[in-house]
Design a protein around this motif. Structure first.
Motif, PDB file in Angstrom:
ATOM      1  N   ASN A 109       0.907  -1.409   0.367  1.00  0.00           N
ATOM      2  CA  ASN A 109      -0.025   0.077  -0.285  1.00  0.00           C
ATOM      3  C   ASN A 109       1.268   1.254   0.282  1.00  0.00           C
ATOM      4  O   ASN A 109       1.739   1.056   0.171  1.00  0.00           O
ATOM      5  CB  ASN A 109      -0.854  -0.383   1.756  1.00  0.00           C
ATOM      6  N   GLY A 110       0.642   1.800  -0.713  1.00  0.00           N
ATOM      7  CA  GLY A 110       1.483   4.052  -0.742  1.00  0.00           C
ATOM      8  C   GLY A 110       2.197   3.531  -1.767  1.00  0.00           C
ATOM      9  O   GLY A 110       2.961   5.100  -1.725  1.00  0.00           O
ATOM     10  N   VAL A 111       2.222   2.432  -1.997  1.00  0.00           N
ATOM     11  CA  VAL A 111       3.391   3.124  -3.632  1.00  0.00           C
ATOM     12  C   VAL A 111       3.535   3.486  -4.506  1.00  0.00           C
ATOM     13  O   VAL A 111       4.104   4.153  -5.281  1.00  0.00           O
ATOM     14  CB  VAL A 111       4.742   1.833  -3.143  1.00  0.00           C
ATOM     15  N   GLY A 112       2.093   3.840  -5.215  1.00  0.00           N
ATOM     16  CA  GLY A 112       1.381   4.032  -6.013  1.00  0.00           C
ATOM     17  C   GLY A 112       1.228   3.394  -7.314  1.00  0.00           C
ATOM     18  O   GLY A 112       1.250   3.811  -8.369  1.00  0.00           O
ATOM     19  N   LYS A 113       0.562   1.827  -7.243  1.00  0.00           N
ATOM     20  CA  LYS A 113      -0.003   1.540  -7.533  1.00  0.00           C
ATOM     21  C   LYS A 113      -1.392   1.979  -8.751  1.00  0.00           C
ATOM     22  O   LYS A 113      -1.078   1.858 -10.045  1.00  0.00           O
ATOM     23  CB  LYS A 113      -0.504  -0.035  -7.165  1.00  0.00           C
ATOM     24  N   THR A 114      -2.008   2.498  -7.425  1.00  0.00           N
ATOM     25  CA  THR A 114      -2.903   3.189  -8.125  1.00  0.00           C
ATOM     26  C   THR A 114      -2.717   4.413  -9.503  1.00  0.00           C
ATOM     27  O   THR A 114      -3.308   4.010 -10.828  1.00  0.00           O
ATOM     28  CB  THR A 114      -4.018   3.812  -7.406  1.00  0.00           C
ATOM     29  N   THR A 115      -2.275   5.296  -8.564  1.00  0.00           N
ATOM     30  CA  THR A 115      -1.385   5.662  -9.711  1.00  0.00           C
ATOM     31  C   THR A 115      -1.272   6.065 -10.876  1.00  0.00           C
ATOM     32  O   THR A 115      -1.280   6.353 -12.066  1.00  0.00           O
ATOM     33  CB  THR A 115      -0.886   7.577  -8.676  1.00  0.00           C
ATOM     34  N   THR A 116      -0.470   4.837 -10.835  1.00  0.00           N
ATOM     35  CA  THR A 116       0.691   4.302 -11.761  1.00  0.00           C
ATOM     36  C   THR A 116      -0.265   3.871 -13.372  1.00  0.00           C
ATOM     37  O   THR A 116       0.385   4.031 -13.812  1.00  0.00           O
ATOM     38  CB  THR A 116       2.032   2.847 -11.458  1.00  0.00           C
ATOM     39  N   GLN A 145     -12.271   3.627  -5.026  1.00  0.00           N
ATOM     40  CA  GLN A 145     -13.188   4.998  -5.159  1.00  0.00           C
ATOM     41  C   GLN A 145     -11.649   5.213  -6.433  1.00  0.00           C
ATOM     42  O   GLN A 145     -12.075   6.461  -6.175  1.00  0.00           O
ATOM     43  CB  GLN A 145     -13.155   5.524  -4.465  1.00  0.00           C
ATOM     44  N   GLN A 146     -10.914   5.275  -5.583  1.00  0.00           N
ATOM     45  CA  GLN A 146      -9.495   6.150  -5.855  1.00  0.00           C
ATOM     46  C   GLN A 146      -9.683   5.567  -7.569  1.00  0.00           C
ATOM     47  O   GLN A 146      -8.572   6.729  -8.299  1.00  0.00           O
ATOM     48  CB  GLN A 146      -8.000   5.727  -5.148  1.00  0.00           C
ATOM     49  N   LEU A 147      -9.165   4.274  -7.528  1.00  0.00           N
ATOM     50  CA  LEU A 147      -9.210   3.888  -9.254  1.00  0.00           C
ATOM     51  C   LEU A 147     -10.624   4.429 -10.252  1.00  0.00           C
ATOM     52  O   LEU A 147      -9.900   5.018 -11.584  1.00  0.00           O
ATOM     53  CB  LEU A 147      -9.079   2.197  -9.659  1.00  0.00           C
ATOM     54  N   THR A 253       8.846   4.917  -8.380  1.00  0.00           N
ATOM     55  CA  THR A 253       7.379   5.717  -8.432  1.00  0.00           C
ATOM     56  C   THR A 253       8.357   6.910  -7.556  1.00  0.00           C
ATOM     57  O   THR A 253       9.671   6.557  -7.212  1.00  0.00           O
ATOM     58  CB  THR A 253       6.365   5.559  -7.787  1.00  0.00           C
ATOM     59  N   LYS A 254       8.064   7.566  -7.331  1.00  0.00           N
ATOM     60  CA  LYS A 254       8.326   8.735  -7.437  1.00  0.00           C
ATOM     61  C   LYS A 254      10.059   8.756  -7.010  1.00  0.00           C
ATOM     62  O   LYS A 254      10.585   9.857  -5.724  1.00  0.00           O
ATOM     63  CB  LYS A 254       7.999   8.359  -5.092  1.00  0.00           C
ATOM     64  N   MET A 255      10.213   9.375  -7.977  1.00  0.00           N
ATOM     65  CA  MET A 255      11.693   9.343  -8.254  1.00  0.00           C
ATOM     66  C   MET A 255      12.041  10.950  -8.259  1.00  0.00           C
ATOM     67  O   MET A 255      12.750  11.446  -8.128  1.00  0.00           O
ATOM     68  CB  MET A 255      11.914   8.749  -9.774  1.00  0.00           C
ATOM     69  N   ASP A 256      10.673  11.772  -8.227  1.00  0.00           N
ATOM     70  CA  ASP A 256      10.606  13.129  -8.358  1.00  0.00           C
ATOM     71  C   ASP A 256      11.282  13.402  -7.136  1.00  0.00           C
ATOM     72  O   ASP A 256      11.413  14.538  -6.752  1.00  0.00           O
ATOM     73  CB  ASP A 256       9.709  13.762  -8.716  1.00  0.00           C
ATOM     74  N   GLY A 257      10.770  12.634  -5.977  1.00  0.00           N
ATOM     75  CA  GLY A 257      11.145  13.304  -4.649  1.00  0.00           C
ATOM     76  C   GLY A 257      12.240  12.490  -4.055  1.00  0.00           C
ATOM     77  O   GLY A 257      12.122  12.274  -2.753  1.00  0.00           O
ATOM     78  N   GLY A 281       6.088  11.819 -10.497  1.00  0.00           N
ATOM     79  CA  GLY A 281       4.962  13.240  -9.773  1.00  0.00           C
ATOM     80  C   GLY A 281       3.475  12.142 -10.264  1.00  0.00           C
ATOM     81  O   GLY A 281       3.214  10.885 -10.501  1.00  0.00           O
ATOM     82  N   GLU A 282       2.472  13.314  -9.550  1.00  0.00           N
ATOM     83  CA  GLU A 282       1.229  12.710  -9.346  1.00  0.00           C
ATOM     84  C   GLU A 282      -0.028  12.792 -10.230  1.00  0.00           C
ATOM     85  O   GLU A 282      -0.700  11.782 -10.703  1.00  0.00           O
ATOM     86  CB  GLU A 282       0.852  13.833  -8.185  1.00  0.00           C
ATOM     87  N   LYS A 283       0.650  13.289 -11.622  1.00  0.00           N
ATOM     88  CA  LYS A 283       0.092  14.588 -12.669  1.00  0.00           C
ATOM     89  C   LYS A 283      -0.289  12.245 -13.872  1.00  0.00           C
ATOM     90  O   LYS A 283       0.608  11.942 -13.555  1.00  0.00           O
ATOM     91  CB  LYS A 283       0.063  15.169 -13.076  1.00  0.00           C
TER      92      LYS A 283
HETATM   93  P1  GDP Z   1      -1.108   2.236  -3.494  1.00  0.00           P
HETATM   94  O1  GDP Z   1      -1.195   2.407  -2.339  1.00  0.00           O
HETATM   95  O2  GDP Z   1       0.035   1.622  -3.761  1.00  0.00           O
HETATM   96  O3  GDP Z   1      -2.124   2.189  -4.887  1.00  0.00           O
HETATM   97  O4  GDP Z   1      -0.487   4.152  -4.019  1.00  0.00           O
HETATM   98  P2  GDP Z   1      -1.338   5.484  -4.737  1.00  0.00           P
HETATM   99  O5  GDP Z   1      -1.246   5.506  -6.036  1.00  0.00           O
HETATM  100  O6  GDP Z   1      -1.850   5.680  -3.733  1.00  0.00           O
HETATM  101  O7  GDP Z   1      -0.324   6.323  -4.450  1.00  0.00           O
HETATM  102  C1  GDP Z   1      -0.204   6.351  -2.911  1.00  0.00           C
HETATM  103  C2  GDP Z   1       0.800   8.288  -2.902  1.00  0.00           C
HETATM  104  O8  GDP Z   1       1.894   8.489  -3.638  1.00  0.00           O
HETATM  105  C3  GDP Z   1      -0.822   9.630  -3.421  1.00  0.00           C
HETATM  106  O9  GDP Z   1      -0.304  10.969  -3.084  1.00  0.00           O
HETATM  107  C4  GDP Z   1       0.035   9.576  -5.049  1.00  0.00           C
HETATM  108  O10 GDP Z   1       0.013  10.842  -5.881  1.00  0.00           O
HETATM  109  C5  GDP Z   1       0.991   9.230  -4.636  1.00  0.00           C
HETATM  110  N1  GDP Z   1       2.664   8.479  -6.002  1.00  0.00           N
HETATM  111  C6  GDP Z   1       2.386   7.492  -7.262  1.00  0.00           C
HETATM  112  N2  GDP Z   1       3.351   8.099  -7.461  1.00  0.00           N
HETATM  113  C7  GDP Z   1       4.453   9.589  -7.277  1.00  0.00           C
HETATM  114  C8  GDP Z   1       5.306   8.987  -7.962  1.00  0.00           C
HETATM  115  O11 GDP Z   1       5.794   9.356  -9.149  1.00  0.00           O
HETATM  116  N3  GDP Z   1       5.399  10.720  -7.449  1.00  0.00           N
HETATM  117  C9  GDP Z   1       4.810  11.444  -6.334  1.00  0.00           C
HETATM  118  N4  GDP Z   1       5.722  12.861  -6.245  1.00  0.00           N
HETATM  119  N5  GDP Z   1       3.960  11.029  -5.830  1.00  0.00           N
HETATM  120  C10 GDP Z   1       3.417   9.793  -6.550  1.00  0.00           C
END
Ligand code: GDP
Length: 301
Positions: A109-116, A145-147, A253-257, A281-283
């Motif tokens: 959780n939280g790694v960015g699956k849904t966002t990716t 809901q997020q998806l 993910t989050k290579m910007d941070g 990033g998040e976009k």
């Molecule tokens: P999941 O639980 O694995 O599905 O993770 P989410 O997709 O919900 O992402 C968790 C948080 O990380 C969210 O606030 C996203 O906006 C953020 N996030 C995801 N990918 C990136 C990224 O590449 N860069 C940054 N800065 N934030 C990201």
């Protein structure tokens, strides 16, 4: 490309600062080089390898000044990165024309699956593909809901079940729909429950069986999503998931941070898993295909 620039320069800055602070190439120099590499998350083993091979080069070339060996360090890192992935295939795999391709996304959780998944949905839909998403993370409140939000943002339909539904039933419904309605790509969001390795393994295995009942060749990709800012933790997760399922590639993910882009070397070297995508990033547009050579050379620009 500002995101990538950030992690490039963070890593390169450290190395450049380090080289600028040394006058002679002695034992202390090598020890500090190892520390610098380790703190950039390159990993202990790889840091030692780079430093040991460098000692040999420095001896052969009789290099005395740190500035002379900057280039040698770059060449060593490129060599090691490429040598570790000699037979790897970093392209994405697709089903034959006319059949749906399935990508399964795994990770904690939280790694960015849904966002990716959202980012990829946008990308592939814009390429003209008919894309479907499945919300099989029925465990975490809000995940579905997020998806769905990503689905409406990118104009891609989402198959979802009721809260706490069996993820396999959601996946089954999605695979049937993908097949019957001629979708090109189905992307499946899954729950990552690290606290129980056996459960995780069983759940992923079950999901695969369900997919293969409808599409015997699928999933074409099992993408493990890792958060680059978690450094060596990401490596531990990679080990666990690699043991649990047939991971075909990494999304970092989050290579910007992070100034710790070195984790890319560690993943390659320790896990022999190709990094296929990086998140910056998040976009929706903040996703890049990972190109190893470009990245390694870019680090030291
Ligand atoms: P999941 O639980 O694995 O599905 O993770 P989410 O997709 O919900 O992402 C968790 C948080 O990380 C969210 O606030 C996203 O906006 C953020 N996030 C995801 N990918 C990136 C990224 O590449 N860069 C940054 N800065 N934030 C990201």
């Amino acid at each position: 490309d500002q995101g990538l620039e950030k992690s490039r320069s963070g890593f390169a800055d450290r190395l450049n600062r380090f080289l600028a602070n040394f006058r002679t190439v002695d034992e202390e120099f090598f020890e500090n080089l190892e520390d610098t590499l380790i703190s950039s998350d390159v990993g202990f083993d790889l840091a030692l390898r780079i430093s040991n091979e460098l000692r040999e080069e420095v001896r052969l070339k009789n290099a005395k000044k740190p500035s002379d060996i900057r280039q040698v360090i770059i060449e060593k890192m490129v060599d090691l990165y490429e040598a570790d992935g000699v037979d790897e295939d970093i392209s994405m795999h697709w089903a034959p024309e006319g059949q749906p391709t399935v990508f399964l996304f795994v990770g904690v959780n939280g790694v960015g699956k849904t966002t990716t998944i959202g980012k990829m949905a946008e990308r592939y839909r814009k390429e003209g593909k008919k894309v479907l998403l499945a919300a099989a993370d029925t465990f975490r409140a809000g995940a579905t809901q997020q998806l769905q939000e990503w689905g409406s943002r990118t104009q891609v339909p989402v198959v979802a079940g009721p809260e706490k539904a069996d993820p396999a039933s959601v996946v089954y419904e999605a695979v049937e729909k993908a097949k019957n309605e001629n979708y090109d790509l189905l992307m499946v969001d899954t729950a990552g429950r690290l606290q129980n390795n056996v459960n995780l393994m069983q759940e992923l295995a079950k999901m695969k069986r369900v997919i293969q009942r409808v599409l015997p060749e699928a999933p074409q990709e099992v993408l493990l999503v890792l958060d680059a800012t978690t450094g060596q933790n990401a490596l531990q997760q990679a080990k666990l998931f690699k043991d649990s399922t047939d991971v075909t590639g990494i999304v970092l993910t989050k290579m910007d941070g992070t100034a710790k882009g070195g984790i890319i070397f560690a993943i390659r070297s320790a896990m022999h898993l190709p990094v296929k995508w990086i998140g910056l990033g998040e976009k929706a547009s903040d996703l890049r295909v990972f190109k190893p050579e470009e990245f390694v050379y870019g680090l030291f620009k």
